[in-house]
Design a protein around this motif. Structure first.
Motif, PDB file in Angstrom:
ATOM      1  N   LEU A 160       0.827  -1.209   0.000  1.00  0.00           N
ATOM      2  CA  LEU A 160       0.000   0.000   0.000  1.00  0.00           C
ATOM      3  C   LEU A 160       0.864   1.263   0.000  1.00  0.00           C
ATOM      4  CD1 LEU A 160      -3.187   0.595   2.102  1.00  0.00           C
ATOM      5  CD2 LEU A 160      -1.428   2.343   1.986  1.00  0.00           C
ATOM      6  N   VAL A 161       1.757   1.374   0.982  1.00  0.00           N
ATOM      7  CA  VAL A 161       2.519   2.624   1.116  1.00  0.00           C
ATOM      8  C   VAL A 161       3.504   2.831  -0.035  1.00  0.00           C
ATOM      9  CG1 VAL A 161       2.273   2.594   3.621  1.00  0.00           C
ATOM     10  CG2 VAL A 161       4.310   1.579   2.580  1.00  0.00           C
ATOM     11  N   ASP A 162       3.909   1.742  -0.685  1.00  0.00           N
ATOM     12  CA  ASP A 162       4.864   1.859  -1.793  1.00  0.00           C
ATOM     13  C   ASP A 162       4.192   2.165  -3.127  1.00  0.00           C
ATOM     14  OD1 ASP A 162       7.027   1.367  -0.169  1.00  0.00           O
ATOM     15  OD2 ASP A 162       7.063  -0.789  -0.569  1.00  0.00           O
ATOM     16  N   ASN A 163       2.879   1.972  -3.206  1.00  0.00           N
ATOM     17  CA  ASN A 163       2.208   2.077  -4.498  1.00  0.00           C
ATOM     18  C   ASN A 163       0.964   2.956  -4.511  1.00  0.00           C
ATOM     19  OD1 ASN A 163       3.695  -0.132  -6.234  1.00  0.00           O
ATOM     20  ND2 ASN A 163       3.264  -1.103  -4.264  1.00  0.00           N
ATOM     21  N   LEU A 164       0.542   3.443  -3.358  1.00  0.00           N
ATOM     22  CA  LEU A 164      -0.667   4.266  -3.298  1.00  0.00           C
ATOM     23  C   LEU A 164      -0.515   5.523  -4.157  1.00  0.00           C
ATOM     24  CD1 LEU A 164      -3.459   4.437  -1.929  1.00  0.00           C
ATOM     25  CD2 LEU A 164      -2.387   5.746  -0.095  1.00  0.00           C
ATOM     26  N   ALA A 165      -1.613   5.923  -4.794  1.00  0.00           N
ATOM     27  CA  ALA A 165      -1.596   7.102  -5.666  1.00  0.00           C
ATOM     28  C   ALA A 165      -1.026   8.307  -4.923  1.00  0.00           C
ATOM     29  CB  ALA A 165      -3.013   7.398  -6.153  1.00  0.00           C
ATOM     30  N   PRO A 166      -0.044   8.992  -5.495  1.00  0.00           N
ATOM     31  CA  PRO A 166       0.606  10.117  -4.808  1.00  0.00           C
ATOM     32  C   PRO A 166      -0.315  11.309  -4.592  1.00  0.00           C
ATOM     33  CG  PRO A 166       1.379   9.936  -7.070  1.00  0.00           C
ATOM     34  CD  PRO A 166       0.581   8.700  -6.800  1.00  0.00           C
ATOM     35  N   ASN A 167      -1.425  11.367  -5.298  1.00  0.00           N
ATOM     36  CA  ASN A 167      -2.358  12.489  -5.145  1.00  0.00           C
ATOM     37  C   ASN A 167      -3.438  12.230  -4.101  1.00  0.00           C
ATOM     38  OD1 ASN A 167      -1.148  14.141  -7.133  1.00  0.00           O
ATOM     39  ND2 ASN A 167      -2.224  13.036  -8.754  1.00  0.00           N
ATOM     40  N   ILE A 168      -3.292  11.176  -3.329  1.00  0.00           N
ATOM     41  CA  ILE A 168      -4.282  10.857  -2.294  1.00  0.00           C
ATOM     42  C   ILE A 168      -4.403  12.021  -1.307  1.00  0.00           C
ATOM     43  CG2 ILE A 168      -2.680   9.753  -0.673  1.00  0.00           C
ATOM     44  CD1 ILE A 168      -6.043   8.216  -1.566  1.00  0.00           C
ATOM     45  N   LEU A 169      -5.642  12.345  -0.928  1.00  0.00           N
ATOM     46  CA  LEU A 169      -5.895  13.459  -0.013  1.00  0.00           C
ATOM     47  C   LEU A 169      -6.361  12.984   1.354  1.00  0.00           C
ATOM     48  CD1 LEU A 169      -7.814  15.855  -2.460  1.00  0.00           C
ATOM     49  CD2 LEU A 169      -5.395  15.940  -1.814  1.00  0.00           C
ATOM     50  N   LYS A 170      -7.208  11.938   1.369  1.00  0.00           N
ATOM     51  CA  LYS A 170      -7.754  11.440   2.632  1.00  0.00           C
ATOM     52  C   LYS A 170      -7.475   9.947   2.731  1.00  0.00           C
ATOM     53  CE  LYS A 170     -11.527  14.829   2.690  1.00  0.00           C
ATOM     54  NZ  LYS A 170     -12.999  15.026   2.778  1.00  0.00           N
ATOM     55  N   LEU A 171      -6.884   9.544   3.855  1.00  0.00           N
ATOM     56  CA  LEU A 171      -6.506   8.145   4.033  1.00  0.00           C
ATOM     57  C   LEU A 171      -6.786   7.703   5.464  1.00  0.00           C
ATOM     58  CD1 LEU A 171      -5.134   5.554   3.011  1.00  0.00           C
ATOM     59  CD2 LEU A 171      -2.934   6.580   3.651  1.00  0.00           C
ATOM     60  N   SER A 172      -7.525   6.610   5.597  1.00  0.00           N
ATOM     61  CA  SER A 172      -7.821   6.052   6.918  1.00  0.00           C
ATOM     62  C   SER A 172      -7.219   4.659   7.025  1.00  0.00           C
ATOM     63  CB  SER A 172      -9.331   5.974   7.151  1.00  0.00           C
ATOM     64  OG  SER A 172      -9.603   5.373   8.409  1.00  0.00           O
ATOM     65  N   LEU A 173      -6.268   4.502   7.955  1.00  0.00           N
ATOM     66  CA  LEU A 173      -5.602   3.227   8.201  1.00  0.00           C
ATOM     67  C   LEU A 173      -5.823   2.769   9.635  1.00  0.00           C
ATOM     68  CD1 LEU A 173      -2.184   3.964   6.431  1.00  0.00           C
ATOM     69  CD2 LEU A 173      -4.082   2.637   5.521  1.00  0.00           C
ATOM     70  N   GLY A 174      -6.879   3.266  10.276  1.00  0.00           N
ATOM     71  CA  GLY A 174      -7.122   2.959  11.682  1.00  0.00           C
ATOM     72  C   GLY A 174      -7.225   1.470  11.960  1.00  0.00           C
ATOM     73  N   SER A 175      -6.769   1.068  13.153  1.00  0.00           N
ATOM     74  CA  SER A 175      -6.840  -0.319  13.643  1.00  0.00           C
ATOM     75  C   SER A 175      -5.943  -1.280  12.869  1.00  0.00           C
ATOM     76  CB  SER A 175      -8.282  -0.837  13.616  1.00  0.00           C
ATOM     77  OG  SER A 175      -9.098  -0.098  14.477  1.00  0.00           O
ATOM     78  N   GLN A 176      -4.901  -0.749  12.208  1.00  0.00           N
ATOM     79  CA  GLN A 176      -3.940  -1.607  11.524  1.00  0.00           C
ATOM     80  C   GLN A 176      -2.695  -1.749  12.397  1.00  0.00           C
ATOM     81  OE1 GLN A 176      -4.745  -3.312   8.988  1.00  0.00           O
ATOM     82  NE2 GLN A 176      -6.707  -2.259   8.698  1.00  0.00           N
ATOM     83  N   LYS A 177      -2.562  -2.899  13.052  1.00  0.00           N
ATOM     84  CA  LYS A 177      -1.504  -3.097  14.043  1.00  0.00           C
ATOM     85  C   LYS A 177      -0.120  -3.266  13.419  1.00  0.00           C
ATOM     86  CE  LYS A 177      -4.710  -5.243  17.308  1.00  0.00           C
ATOM     87  NZ  LYS A 177      -5.035  -6.448  18.108  1.00  0.00           N
ATOM     88  N   CYS A 178      -0.074  -3.577  12.128  1.00  0.00           N
ATOM     89  CA  CYS A 178       1.221  -3.825  11.488  1.00  0.00           C
ATOM     90  C   CYS A 178       1.915  -2.545  11.010  1.00  0.00           C
ATOM     91  CB  CYS A 178       1.048  -4.782  10.303  1.00  0.00           C
ATOM     92  SG  CYS A 178       0.703  -6.488  10.779  1.00  0.00           S
ATOM     93  N   ILE A 179       1.251  -1.414  11.135  1.00  0.00           N
ATOM     94  CA  ILE A 179       1.847  -0.168  10.655  1.00  0.00           C
ATOM     95  C   ILE A 179       2.977   0.280  11.582  1.00  0.00           C
ATOM     96  CG2 ILE A 179       1.433   2.273  10.214  1.00  0.00           C
ATOM     97  CD1 ILE A 179      -1.285   1.623   9.247  1.00  0.00           C
ATOM     98  N   GLU A 180       4.138   0.487  11.005  1.00  0.00           N
ATOM     99  CA  GLU A 180       5.309   0.944  11.746  1.00  0.00           C
ATOM    100  C   GLU A 180       5.694   2.348  11.286  1.00  0.00           C
ATOM    101  OE1 GLU A 180       6.468  -0.784  14.149  1.00  0.00           O
ATOM    102  OE2 GLU A 180       5.538  -2.754  13.774  1.00  0.00           O
ATOM    103  N   ASP A 181       6.612   2.980  12.035  1.00  0.00           N
ATOM    104  CA  ASP A 181       7.050   4.329  11.690  1.00  0.00           C
ATOM    105  C   ASP A 181       7.622   4.387  10.277  1.00  0.00           C
ATOM    106  OD1 ASP A 181       6.280   5.188  14.153  1.00  0.00           O
ATOM    107  OD2 ASP A 181       8.290   5.262  15.019  1.00  0.00           O
ATOM    108  N   GLU A 182       8.342   3.340   9.875  1.00  0.00           N
ATOM    109  CA  GLU A 182       8.942   3.336   8.533  1.00  0.00           C
ATOM    110  C   GLU A 182       7.879   3.344   7.450  1.00  0.00           C
ATOM    111  OE1 GLU A 182      10.475  -0.740   7.312  1.00  0.00           O
ATOM    112  OE2 GLU A 182      10.413  -0.943   9.501  1.00  0.00           O
TER     113      GLU A 182
END
Length: 242
Positions: A203-225
């Motif tokens: 997701l983070v490597d390929n998501l459209a660069p023009n994204i304005l609103k993004l909700s990733l709540g409750s995703q335990k695998c998300i790290e600072d990197e």
């Protein structure tokens, strides 16, 4: 003969088409279908695109044939939220439907009773969606591919509470975000309760660069990197829910 008596002999079909069309616009979809059975002329009027452009069938049992008819009559905005679609002989349409807005979400409160699946035959016929909501539905390989069909036009995608089967390959998850290059809003809050690290990276490597609103709540695998990669690539984000 009195004026009242003369009016009693007035026939509805004696009205001009545009007047009948205006009357039909005040009738619900069930009434429009019934009127279309009266005569060939009324059937033709009842199929006018302006009567089918926006259709709200939320919370109903909906025969697939009705959705197919709506699509053929030029429906662009279809709400099937909290509905049950049923029917037999569902096939892929000869021509792609022109739907722009499709809502098929279900209630998270009913998950204990039933694992909802995307109604067969609906999403596969869509190629020009701009907004799609599939909250609390189960997504398999097929559904991910069908979302990708709309990649050139899709701008808003909501997968809140979706159960994405773990056999969805990372490559296909990556394809979802590279194909949907026009996305400005994405909601995967509480999606699968927790996405795998490989899915988050895709997701983070390929998501459209023009994204304005993004909700990733409750995703335990998300790290600072992950967040660092995301905000560097997508530097136009105005709303970010972690």
């Amino acid at each position: 003969m009195s004026k009242r008596q003369k009016l009693s002999f007035f026939h509805f079909e004696g009205l001009p088409d545009e007047i009948i069309l205006k009357i039909f616009s005040l009738v619900d979809i069930k009434g429009i279908l019934q009127c279309g059975q009266v005569s060939k002329r009324l059937r033709d009027i009842s199929n006018d695109q302006c009567l089918w452009s926006k259709l709200n069938l939320s919370g109903r049992r909906v025969p697939y044939g009705l959705i197919e008819k709506a699509a053929k009559n030029g429906c662009e905005y279809l709400n099937l939220g909290f509905s049950f679609v049923h029917g037999e002989g569902i096939e892929k349409a000869g021509d792609p439907w022109k739907l722009k807005y499709l809502e098929m979400s279900q209630s998270a409160d009913d998950w204990d009773e039933c694992a909802f699946e995307v109604p067969e035959g609906v999403l596969q016929n869509c190629h020009f969606l701009q907004k799609l909501a599939l909250d609390n539905l189960t997504l398999y390989l097929r559904e991910i591919e069908q979302i990708c069909q709309n990649g050139k036009t899709l701008r808003v995608l909501s997968l809140e509470g979706c159960n994405i089967e773990f056999d969805v390959h990372t490559e296909l998850f990556q394809k979802l975000f590279t194909t949907c290059s026009q996305l400005t809003e994405l909601n995967i809050y509480n999606c699968n309760y927790t996405l795998l690290d490989r899915h988050i990276c895709a997701l983070v490597d390929n998501l459209a660069p023009n994204i304005l609103k993004l909700s990733l709540g409750s995703q335990k695998c998300i790290e600072d990197e992950h967040v660092n990669t995301l905000v560097q690539r997508c530097n136009k984000i105005t709303e970010l829910d972690l």
